[in-house]
Write an enzyme that holds these catalytic residues in place. Structure first.
Site, mmCIF file in Angstrom:
data_model
loop_
_atom_site.group_PDB
_atom_site.id
_atom_site.type_symbol
_atom_site.label_atom_id
_atom_site.label_comp_id
_atom_site.label_asym_id
_atom_site.label_seq_id
_atom_site.Cartn_x
_atom_site.Cartn_y
_atom_site.Cartn_z
ATOM 1 N N CYS A 1 2.161 1.774 12.404
ATOM 2 C CA CYS A 1 3.398 2.442 12.016
ATOM 3 C C CYS A 1 3.837 3.434 13.085
ATOM 4 O O CYS A 1 4.999 3.786 13.160
ATOM 5 C CB CYS A 1 3.202 3.170 10.699
ATOM 6 S SG CYS A 1 2.394 2.173 9.465
ATOM 7 N N GLY B 1 0.810 -1.215 0.000
ATOM 8 C CA GLY B 1 0.000 0.000 0.000
ATOM 9 C C GLY B 1 0.844 1.266 0.000
ATOM 10 O O GLY B 1 0.509 2.243 -0.680
ATOM 11 N N THR B 2 1.927 1.246 0.742
ATOM 12 C CA THR B 2 2.785 2.431 0.814
ATOM 13 C C THR B 2 3.306 2.779 -0.574
ATOM 14 O O THR B 2 3.263 3.947 -1.004
ATOM 15 C CB THR B 2 3.965 2.154 1.773
ATOM 16 O OG1 THR B 2 3.438 1.845 3.066
ATOM 17 C CG2 THR B 2 4.896 3.351 1.866
ATOM 18 N N ASN C 1 -7.412 4.348 8.893
ATOM 19 C CA ASN C 1 -6.812 3.197 9.566
ATOM 20 C C ASN C 1 -6.915 3.263 11.088
ATOM 21 O O ASN C 1 -6.862 2.238 11.753
ATOM 22 C CB ASN C 1 -5.348 3.036 9.150
ATOM 23 C CG ASN C 1 -4.582 4.335 9.156
ATOM 24 O OD1 ASN C 1 -4.971 5.286 8.474
ATOM 25 N ND2 ASN C 1 -3.522 4.401 9.913
ATOM 26 N N HIS D 1 -2.183 -7.442 2.636
ATOM 27 C CA HIS D 1 -2.141 -7.999 4.002
ATOM 28 C C HIS D 1 -3.239 -7.454 4.912
ATOM 29 O O HIS D 1 -3.411 -7.941 6.025
ATOM 30 C CB HIS D 1 -0.753 -7.838 4.625
ATOM 31 C CG HIS D 1 -0.382 -6.459 5.070
ATOM 32 N ND1 HIS D 1 -0.412 -6.082 6.391
ATOM 33 C CD2 HIS D 1 0.037 -5.373 4.389
ATOM 34 C CE1 HIS D 1 -0.003 -4.823 6.496
ATOM 35 N NE2 HIS D 1 0.274 -4.371 5.295
ATOM 36 N N THR E 1 11.013 -7.556 -11.035
ATOM 37 C CA THR E 1 10.446 -8.882 -11.270
ATOM 38 C C THR E 1 9.210 -9.077 -10.402
ATOM 39 O O THR E 1 9.223 -8.743 -9.215
ATOM 40 C CB THR E 1 11.500 -9.962 -10.952
ATOM 41 O OG1 THR E 1 12.629 -9.738 -11.793
ATOM 42 C CG2 THR E 1 10.955 -11.360 -11.182
ATOM 43 N N GLN F 1 -7.626 0.390 3.871
ATOM 44 C CA GLN F 1 -8.437 -0.065 5.010
ATOM 45 C C GLN F 1 -9.896 -0.289 4.625
ATOM 46 O O GLN F 1 -10.661 -0.872 5.396
ATOM 47 C CB GLN F 1 -8.380 0.952 6.156
ATOM 48 C CG GLN F 1 -7.011 1.078 6.792
ATOM 49 C CD GLN F 1 -6.638 -0.129 7.668
ATOM 50 O OE1 GLN F 1 -7.485 -0.897 8.108
ATOM 51 N NE2 GLN F 1 -5.355 -0.284 7.917
#
Ligand SMILES: Cc1ncc(COP(=O)(O)O)c(C=O)c1O
Length: 378
Positions: free
Chosen positions: A322, A74-75, A146, A198, A234, A176
């Site tokens: 975070c 996501g970041t 979040n 995730h 990749t 979220q």
């Protein structure tokens, strides 16, 4: 720790892998190890799997396959959206004060402006309209928060952006939102949509950015030109296959999950308010995602409370993962007008598809006891 011996109430930080996601990943960690960018049989097999996953992800996000850019989470998707458009078009960028740091810090590197929210966490549309002009090129407004779970009225935001900043694209961080909301529909007015596997039962380190046709993003990661030159590197094929499987499961069960987990969340939040004097709920429960229970226990420092909860087998968080560990009031709560001391009493209990009645029962036993212990020791 052994699973089942504790109550995991930190699903906004991350979620356990769906068994279907794990099963979808395993072949690509085993025999099907080809690189989708090659030409031989192994590579072609990997390419086929990649494009099958892309079709699924696109359908779940209401996008065309060619509009899906796979990222490392996501970041990265947020960075690509904002930096990518700004690198092409310049101009000014804008985001909301309650955004995740992946958006806030990216905007800050581009000298972006930060829009205020109301006390309920919803973006102030009048302030947004007043601040926008034709120099704006990217406006970033998250679909669900979040920390407190607030859902933003994205269709209204899009309307304001269309009127006040016709040259701007709208980016939404739907990281979220995806476990709980029909992102395909609700994010339809956005030009760019970020998700992260995730948070919905997929693996860590993989996500996607929808880049609608006609929107031009410069790559942030340069290299071999994968993802139609929008994201080199990749492909993490096992991760991508796992994300696609987790998305299918999430979408297929979403309505049932929201109903079941929403009822558990209500029982938890109502139970805590009944059992612990001086408990306040953050935000408007009718305008937040079903898994979010965010409460403040008057006079009780959340960092100390989290330690007691952890000892008693309840995994919770004081804010976004975070920032937990940093004893600073959350920028989200500050933006909602909650003062520093009050903000430091906040606890986020975030439920998910695997949350059970037992998890809620344990929290309803442990949290009031822990709060009482801390208040006694004062
Ligand atoms: C709203 C939001 N955006 C972005 C992210 C970052 O996603 P990732 O962990 O995949 O980098 C998170 C994760 O905490 C989040 O909650």
């Amino acid at each position: 720790v052994s699973p089942g011996s504790f109550s995991y109430l930190d699903n906004a930080a991350t979620t356990p892998l769906h068994p279907e996601a794990l099963a979808a990943m395993l072949p690509f960690l085993g025999d099907r190890f080809g690189n989708p960018s090659g030409v031989h049989a192994m590579a072609r097999d990997a390419r086929t799997a990649l494009e099958e996953a892309r079709d699924i992800v696109a359908a779940c996000l209401g996008a065309r396959p060619g509009e899906v850019v796979f990222t490392g989470g996501g970041t990265e998707a947020d960075n690509l959206a904002i930096t990518g458009v700004h690198a092409r078009h310049g101009g000014s960028v804008m985001c909301v004060a309650t955004e995740h740091h992946a958006v806030l810090h990216t905007c800050a590197t581009l000298d972006g402006r930060v829009m205020p929210v109301r006390a309920d966490g919803i973006v102030d549309l009048d302030a947004l309209a007043a601040a926008l002009d034709e120099t704006a090129t990217v406006v970033s407004v998250m679909l669900a928060n979040n920390e407190v779970g607030t859902i933003q009225p994205l269709a209204d935001v899009a309307e304001v952006v269309r009127r006040a900043a016709p040259n701007a694209v709208l980016h939404t961080d739907a990281v979220q939102a995806f476990p709980w909301l029909d992102v395909a529909q609700l994010a339809a007015p956005a030009h760019l949509v970020a998700v992260s596997a995730h948070k919905f039962g997929g693996p860590k380190g993989v996500g996607a950015l929808v880049v609608r046709e006609g929107v031009d993003v410069a790559p942030v990661i340069h290299g071999g030109g994968q993802e139609r030159d929008r994201r080199s590197g990749t492909h993490n094929l096992a991760g991508i296959a796992g994300m696609a499987a987790a998305m299918q499961v999430t979408v297929a069960r979403r309505d049932a999950t929201v109903a079941r987990v929403g009822a558990l969340r209500d029982r938890l939040a109502d139970g805590l308010m009944a059992a612990v004097p001086g408990t306040r709920e953050t935000g408007d429960r009718n305008a937040k995602v079903a898994g979010n229970c965010h409460v403040r226990f008057e006079g009780v420092e959340s960092e100390a409370l989290l330690i007691l909860l952890d000892e008693a087998g309840v995994c919770a968080s004081a804010g976004s993962a975070c920032t937990s560990g940093a004893i600073e009031p959350s920028h989200v709560l500050t933006a909602m007008g909650i003062d520093g001391a009050d903000a430091l009493t906040s606890v986020r209990l975030s439920l998910g598809p695997t949350t059970t009645d037992d998890d809620v029962d344990l929290a309803l036993k442990v949290v009031p006891e822990a709060v009482a212990r801390l208040r006694e020791s004062d």
